[in-house]
Design a protein around this motif. Structure first.
Motif, PDB file in Angstrom:
ATOM      1  N   ASP A  10     -12.928  76.804  -0.136  1.00  0.00           N
ATOM      2  CA  ASP A  10     -13.137  77.106   1.285  1.00  0.00           C
ATOM      3  C   ASP A  10     -14.320  78.075   1.396  1.00  0.00           C
ATOM      4  OD1 ASP A  10     -12.897  77.334   3.978  1.00  0.00           O
ATOM      5  OD2 ASP A  10     -11.130  78.640   3.951  1.00  0.00           O
ATOM      6  N   PRO A  11     -15.557  77.560   1.234  1.00  0.00           N
ATOM      7  CA  PRO A  11     -16.721  78.449   1.137  1.00  0.00           C
ATOM      8  C   PRO A  11     -17.037  79.195   2.426  1.00  0.00           C
ATOM      9  CG  PRO A  11     -17.424  76.160   1.295  1.00  0.00           C
ATOM     10  CD  PRO A  11     -15.924  76.143   1.138  1.00  0.00           C
ATOM     11  N   LEU A  12     -16.562  78.699   3.625  1.00  0.00           N
ATOM     12  CA  LEU A  12     -16.908  79.348   4.891  1.00  0.00           C
ATOM     13  C   LEU A  12     -15.782  80.227   5.421  1.00  0.00           C
ATOM     14  CD1 LEU A  12     -18.773  76.453   6.756  1.00  0.00           C
ATOM     15  CD2 LEU A  12     -19.705  78.267   5.338  1.00  0.00           C
ATOM     16  N   ALA A  13     -14.851  80.581   4.538  1.00  0.00           N
ATOM     17  CA  ALA A  13     -13.737  81.431   4.966  1.00  0.00           C
ATOM     18  C   ALA A  13     -14.256  82.778   5.436  1.00  0.00           C
ATOM     19  CB  ALA A  13     -12.738  81.598   3.828  1.00  0.00           C
ATOM     20  N   ARG A  14     -13.672  83.279   6.553  1.00  0.00           N
ATOM     21  CA  ARG A  14     -14.070  84.587   7.067  1.00  0.00           C
ATOM     22  C   ARG A  14     -13.663  85.666   6.078  1.00  0.00           C
ATOM     23  NH1 ARG A  14     -15.034  85.097  12.438  1.00  0.00           N
ATOM     24  NH2 ARG A  14     -15.803  87.133  11.742  1.00  0.00           N
ATOM     25  N   GLY A  15     -14.418  86.740   6.087  1.00  0.00           N
ATOM     26  CA  GLY A  15     -14.160  87.843   5.168  1.00  0.00           C
ATOM     27  C   GLY A  15     -14.989  87.782   3.908  1.00  0.00           C
ATOM     28  N   THR A  16     -15.759  86.671   3.726  1.00  0.00           N
ATOM     29  CA  THR A  16     -16.697  86.566   2.608  1.00  0.00           C
ATOM     30  C   THR A  16     -18.115  86.682   3.160  1.00  0.00           C
ATOM     31  OG1 THR A  16     -16.871  84.155   2.778  1.00  0.00           O
ATOM     32  CG2 THR A  16     -15.128  85.049   1.364  1.00  0.00           C
ATOM     33  N   LEU A  17     -19.033  87.074   2.276  1.00  0.00           N
ATOM     34  CA  LEU A  17     -20.430  87.254   2.705  1.00  0.00           C
ATOM     35  C   LEU A  17     -21.010  85.950   3.232  1.00  0.00           C
ATOM     36  CD1 LEU A  17     -22.976  88.982   2.949  1.00  0.00           C
ATOM     37  CD2 LEU A  17     -23.496  88.394   0.556  1.00  0.00           C
ATOM     38  N   ILE A  18     -20.749  84.845   2.524  1.00  0.00           N
ATOM     39  CA  ILE A  18     -21.309  83.559   2.950  1.00  0.00           C
ATOM     40  C   ILE A  18     -20.675  83.101   4.259  1.00  0.00           C
ATOM     41  CG2 ILE A  18     -21.493  81.108   2.330  1.00  0.00           C
ATOM     42  CD1 ILE A  18     -21.701  81.923  -0.562  1.00  0.00           C
ATOM     43  N   GLY A  19     -19.317  83.203   4.342  1.00  0.00           N
ATOM     44  CA  GLY A  19     -18.635  82.768   5.554  1.00  0.00           C
ATOM     45  C   GLY A  19     -19.049  83.558   6.769  1.00  0.00           C
ATOM     46  N   ASP A  20     -19.129  84.904   6.654  1.00  0.00           N
ATOM     47  CA  ASP A  20     -19.506  85.732   7.795  1.00  0.00           C
ATOM     48  C   ASP A  20     -20.951  85.454   8.222  1.00  0.00           C
ATOM     49  OD1 ASP A  20     -17.008  86.814   7.757  1.00  0.00           O
ATOM     50  OD2 ASP A  20     -17.595  88.662   6.704  1.00  0.00           O
ATOM     51  N   THR A  21     -21.840  85.205   7.229  1.00  0.00           N
ATOM     52  CA  THR A  21     -23.249  84.937   7.560  1.00  0.00           C
ATOM     53  C   THR A  21     -23.388  83.649   8.362  1.00  0.00           C
ATOM     54  OG1 THR A  21     -23.982  86.062   5.544  1.00  0.00           O
ATOM     55  CG2 THR A  21     -25.548  84.552   6.589  1.00  0.00           C
ATOM     56  N   PHE A  22     -22.707  82.587   7.931  1.00  0.00           N
ATOM     57  CA  PHE A  22     -22.820  81.325   8.659  1.00  0.00           C
ATOM     58  C   PHE A  22     -22.112  81.393  10.011  1.00  0.00           C
ATOM     59  CE2 PHE A  22     -23.932  79.469   4.493  1.00  0.00           C
ATOM     60  CZ  PHE A  22     -25.047  78.745   4.877  1.00  0.00           C
ATOM     61  N   TYR A  23     -21.037  82.199  10.106  1.00  0.00           N
ATOM     62  CA  TYR A  23     -20.341  82.369  11.392  1.00  0.00           C
ATOM     63  C   TYR A  23     -21.288  82.994  12.423  1.00  0.00           C
ATOM     64  CZ  TYR A  23     -16.995  83.982  14.866  1.00  0.00           C
ATOM     65  OH  TYR A  23     -16.341  84.230  16.056  1.00  0.00           O
ATOM     66  N   ARG A  24     -22.068  84.005  11.988  1.00  0.00           N
ATOM     67  CA  ARG A  24     -23.022  84.641  12.899  1.00  0.00           C
ATOM     68  C   ARG A  24     -24.126  83.660  13.315  1.00  0.00           C
ATOM     69  NH1 ARG A  24     -22.403  88.797   8.965  1.00  0.00           N
ATOM     70  NH2 ARG A  24     -21.125  90.521   9.741  1.00  0.00           N
ATOM     71  N   LEU A  25     -24.453  82.719  12.404  1.00  0.00           N
ATOM     72  CA  LEU A  25     -25.485  81.729  12.716  1.00  0.00           C
ATOM     73  C   LEU A  25     -24.942  80.567  13.538  1.00  0.00           C
ATOM     74  CD1 LEU A  25     -27.301  81.522   9.247  1.00  0.00           C
ATOM     75  CD2 LEU A  25     -28.133  82.650  11.323  1.00  0.00           C
ATOM     76  N   GLY A  26     -23.635  80.577  13.755  1.00  0.00           N
ATOM     77  CA  GLY A  26     -23.015  79.510  14.556  1.00  0.00           C
ATOM     78  C   GLY A  26     -22.784  78.241  13.788  1.00  0.00           C
ATOM     79  N   VAL A  27     -22.753  78.299  12.457  1.00  0.00           N
ATOM     80  CA  VAL A  27     -22.539  77.125  11.613  1.00  0.00           C
ATOM     81  C   VAL A  27     -21.088  77.138  11.138  1.00  0.00           C
ATOM     82  CG1 VAL A  27     -23.224  75.882   9.535  1.00  0.00           C
ATOM     83  CG2 VAL A  27     -24.926  77.090  10.896  1.00  0.00           C
ATOM     84  N   THR A  28     -20.327  76.124  11.491  1.00  0.00           N
ATOM     85  CA  THR A  28     -18.910  76.066  11.097  1.00  0.00           C
ATOM     86  C   THR A  28     -18.612  74.892  10.174  1.00  0.00           C
ATOM     87  OG1 THR A  28     -18.427  74.797  13.104  1.00  0.00           O
ATOM     88  CG2 THR A  28     -18.173  77.211  13.211  1.00  0.00           C
ATOM     89  N   SER A  29     -19.515  73.925  10.102  1.00  0.00           N
ATOM     90  CA  SER A  29     -19.305  72.756   9.245  1.00  0.00           C
ATOM     91  C   SER A  29     -19.846  73.029   7.845  1.00  0.00           C
ATOM     92  CB  SER A  29     -20.018  71.545   9.851  1.00  0.00           C
ATOM     93  OG  SER A  29     -20.116  70.484   8.917  1.00  0.00           O
ATOM     94  N   GLU A  30     -19.049  72.687   6.831  1.00  0.00           N
ATOM     95  CA  GLU A  30     -19.492  72.877   5.444  1.00  0.00           C
ATOM     96  C   GLU A  30     -20.717  72.007   5.158  1.00  0.00           C
ATOM     97  OE1 GLU A  30     -16.497  72.378   2.509  1.00  0.00           O
ATOM     98  OE2 GLU A  30     -15.078  73.745   3.471  1.00  0.00           O
ATOM     99  N   PHE A  31     -20.723  70.785   5.675  1.00  0.00           N
ATOM    100  CA  PHE A  31     -21.877  69.902   5.438  1.00  0.00           C
ATOM    101  C   PHE A  31     -23.145  70.501   6.043  1.00  0.00           C
ATOM    102  CE2 PHE A  31     -24.677  66.442   6.782  1.00  0.00           C
ATOM    103  CZ  PHE A  31     -24.877  65.797   5.564  1.00  0.00           C
ATOM    104  N   ASP A  32     -23.047  71.012   7.291  1.00  0.00           N
ATOM    105  CA  ASP A  32     -24.214  71.624   7.924  1.00  0.00           C
ATOM    106  C   ASP A  32     -24.686  72.843   7.142  1.00  0.00           C
ATOM    107  OD1 ASP A  32     -24.082  69.717   9.858  1.00  0.00           O
ATOM    108  OD2 ASP A  32     -23.073  71.008  11.349  1.00  0.00           O
ATOM    109  N   ALA A  33     -23.734  73.616   6.645  1.00  0.00           N
ATOM    110  CA  ALA A  33     -24.099  74.813   5.873  1.00  0.00           C
ATOM    111  C   ALA A  33     -24.832  74.425   4.595  1.00  0.00           C
ATOM    112  CB  ALA A  33     -22.849  75.631   5.548  1.00  0.00           C
ATOM    113  N   ILE A  34     -24.344  73.363   3.918  1.00  0.00           N
ATOM    114  CA  ILE A  34     -24.992  72.911   2.677  1.00  0.00           C
ATOM    115  C   ILE A  34     -26.406  72.420   2.966  1.00  0.00           C
ATOM    116  CG2 ILE A  34     -24.932  71.141   0.881  1.00  0.00           C
ATOM    117  CD1 ILE A  34     -21.847  71.375   0.949  1.00  0.00           C
TER     118      ILE A  34
END
Length: 631
Positions: A78-102
């Motif tokens: 679960d790479p976009l889980a909140r509370g991790t550096l990667i998850g919080d960074t993508f949350y601020r960018l408005g990216v919630t899909s793992e495919f979009d993040a990749i």
């Protein structure tokens, strides 16, 4: 002939080789000494290159670091889980899909790599142009110092070794030491950035790999360094001896072909070139040892850490993640480590060349750093007062011993005497090529008292030797000593006519713009002499010196050249050395030398009737008076 000359030059190289071998430099000291060649402006440019190196290393770090989040996005449950550096960074960018993040992370990585490689090209160009400009400046300055050095210094040198220093040793200094040192700085920063990425993530494993690789790497460097140094010294030493032999064999012409000198020189060249070539092969072989050792040990250490982690029960996913990071960094760093090892070896290989270059520069007379007062123009007379000269210093036998002589502007003077009487030395002193070891040379009571003043005086003098220097260019360019194209030059035409070259030019397919070959091979000996005379006329020299200018010519050609010289009387001051009295018998004054002293002077007719030694010259050359004149 060739054997004796080569043996003498070989001994000179041997002496230098022993001195340099006893003063070997380490890599760090060698780099510091090499950067001492830079002037103030080049040091400022070098700072810019270092800054560019730092930026290049930072971009390399960013490129490496960007791979880690991309890999975590691929392998974590679960790479976009909140509370991790990667998850919080993508949350601020408005990216919630793992495919979009990749996809977004992949695009950023590609953009960073493109930017990094574009800057690397810029950095490579900046470094290359800096080194090219530096190499050009050092080589040009060195050649200028050699050309401007006093003749007395030049006569103690070997021309092949001087050419080797300008063309080869400067190249090895810049490309083999300075450029490789800049490469070391670049590669060192890249390795430091990689360590900065590894240590926070896996401190124990990273430090273990670093420690083992450094220890083994230093061991391999210590093993290979003395062998590289020895091979490099042999390569440099025997290359110079082979170069001397090749130069003499090629330039020897008829002498080499008509004597055993050719066999001696060919054997000398083969023997020394073989040592040079095999030493180069040995140096390159040992140059690869540190690189191969570091690669093997580095990869072995990574494998050992992975096995140890699994043995200790570390989760396989974590081990895979760690090894992937190590693999990415290893793919980037192993070539860098290899380049670093090669750079260290290249520096070691080039240090002997730098040592030869340092020795040459220390031996060169200092350049003129002051303004020289102008010599009177037009001058009326040249005076030599109690002039002495000894080659090699005051302890050697005097070539010129207490000469007093006055040369008046516009007159012609002949210098005669047996071989070794001091004729060429006397003329070299008058021409400003040699500074007397004792006594004074004055131009209108203006003393030529040091090398700087002599250099100024030489600009007023033209020199025509027995074998004049003819360049591989057109006849016009040989006379003017500058590119002329096809434009008409009135001054050039006057010089050609005055030197008796008009008929020669008329027979050439492109007239004065015709190339005349290497060393003037398309011209006869007499024509080459007249080209040299035309050059002197074109340069509007105050004083023309002819050193045995007709001794190698047949009688008819000699007469033609002598007529060209006679036509200049009253227009140019002429000093002529000649064994053949027929070429100087019409001079205003003839000076007879014996053992460095003037034993008689006067016109030809006066000496012929009053001086027994001069009469013997006349008798030996069968000069007889015809119709009241000597012919």
């Amino acid at each position: 002939m060739g054997n004796r000359a080569t043996t003498g030059k070989k001994a000179q190289i041997e002496r230098r080789h022993v001195r340099i071998r006893s003063n070997k430099l380490g890599v760090v000291a060698g780099i510091a000494q090499a950067f001492g060649y830079l002037n103030e402006r080049e040091r400022r440019r070098a700072v810019g290159v270092v800054v560019s190196t730092f930026v290049n290393a930072v971009l390399a770090l960013v490129g490496l670091a960007s791979v880690l989040p991309f890999f975590q996005l691929l392998v974590k449950p679960d790479p976009l889980a909140r509370g991790t550096l990667i998850g919080d960074t993508f949350y601020r960018l408005g990216v919630t899909s793992e495919f979009d993040a990749i996809v977004l992370t992949g695009l950023v990585i590609v953009a960073l790599i493109v930017a990094k490689n574009i800057f690397t090209l810029f950095h490579t160009r900046l470094t290359g142009r800096f080194c090219a400009a530096l190499e050009t400046r050092i080589a040009s300055d060195l050649l200028k110092s050699i050309v401007d050095a006093p003749l007395g210094w030049y006569l103690r040198q070997n021309a092949s070794m001087l050419r080797d220093s300008v063309m080869t040793h400067v190249t090895e200094l810049v490309r083999g030491v300075i450029r490789q040192a800049l490469s070391l700085a670049n590669n060192g920063l890249m390795m430091l950035t990689a360590l900065a990425l590894l240590i926070p993530l896996t401190p124990v494993g990273a430090l273990a790999v670093i420690a083992v690789t450094m220890v083994i790497g230093v061991g391999f460097l210590r093993l290979s360094r003395p062998r590289i140094a020895l091979a490099s010294e042999r390569k440099r030493h025997n290359s110079m001896i082979a170069g001397v032999a090749a130069t003499e064999a090629i330039s020897g012409g008829r002498d080499v072909r008509m004597s055993r000198a050719g066999d001696v020189l060919k054997a000398e060249f083969h023997r020394n070139y073989a040592v040079y070539a095999f030493s180069d092969a040995d140096a390159r072989q040992w140059q690869l040892v540190p690189r191969a050792g570091i690669e093997v040990i580095g990869m072995s250490a990574v494998v050992a850490i992975a096995v140890l982690a699994l043995f200790l029960g570390v989760n396989r996913l974590e081990v895979a993640s760690m090894l992937t990071l190590y693999a990415v960094i290893a793919v980037r760093l192993l070539p860098v480590i290899g380049e670093t090892a090669n750079a260290l070896s290249s520096i070691q290989i080039s240090l002997p060349a730098m040592a030869h270059l340092d020795e040459l520069r220390r031996g060169l007379p200092p350049a003129c750093e002051r303004s020289v007062p102008p010599i009177p123009e037009p001058w009326a007379r040249i005076e030599l007062r109690d002039v002495h000269y000894a080659y090699g210093g005051g302890s050697a036998a005097a070539a010129i011993d207490g000469i007093d002589l006055t040369i008046e502007r516009g007159k012609s003077y002949g210098i005669v005497g047996a071989s070794g009487a001091g004729k060429s030395t006397l003329v070299d002193i008058v021409a400003g090529l040699l500074l007397p070891t004792q006594g004074t040379v004055l131009v209108d009571d203006y003393p030529l008292s040091d090398e700087d003043l002599l250099a100024e005086w030489r600009r007023r003098v033209s020199y025509v030797a027995q074998s004049p220097l003819i360049f591989d260019m057109s006849l016009a360019e040989n006379i003017a000593l500058r590119p002329l194209g096809t434009a008409h030059d009135v001054k050039l035409g006057e010089a050609i006519a005055a030197a008796g070259l008009t008929d020669v030019v008329a027979r050439l397919e492109r007239k004065e713009n015709t190339p005349i070959g290497d060393r003037g091979t398309r011209l006869s000996g007499g024509q080459r002499q007249r080209v040299a005379i035309a050059r002197a006329i074109y340069q509007n020299a105050d004083l023309m010196v002819l050193d045995e200018a007709t001794s190698a010519l047949d009688s008819l050609t000699e007469r033609e050249v002598a007529d060209a010289i006679d036509s200049l009387k009253g227009k140019v001051t002429i000093i002529a050395i000649a064994h053949r009295l027929s070429t100087i018998m019409h001079c205003d004054q003839i000076v007879l030398l014996r053992e460095g002293r003037i034993v008689a002077r006067g016109m030809h007719s006066e000496l012929a009737s009053e001086v027994s030694e001069y009469k013997r010259f006349i008798s030996a050359q069968n000069l007889l008076p015809v119709s009241g004149k000597w012919e």
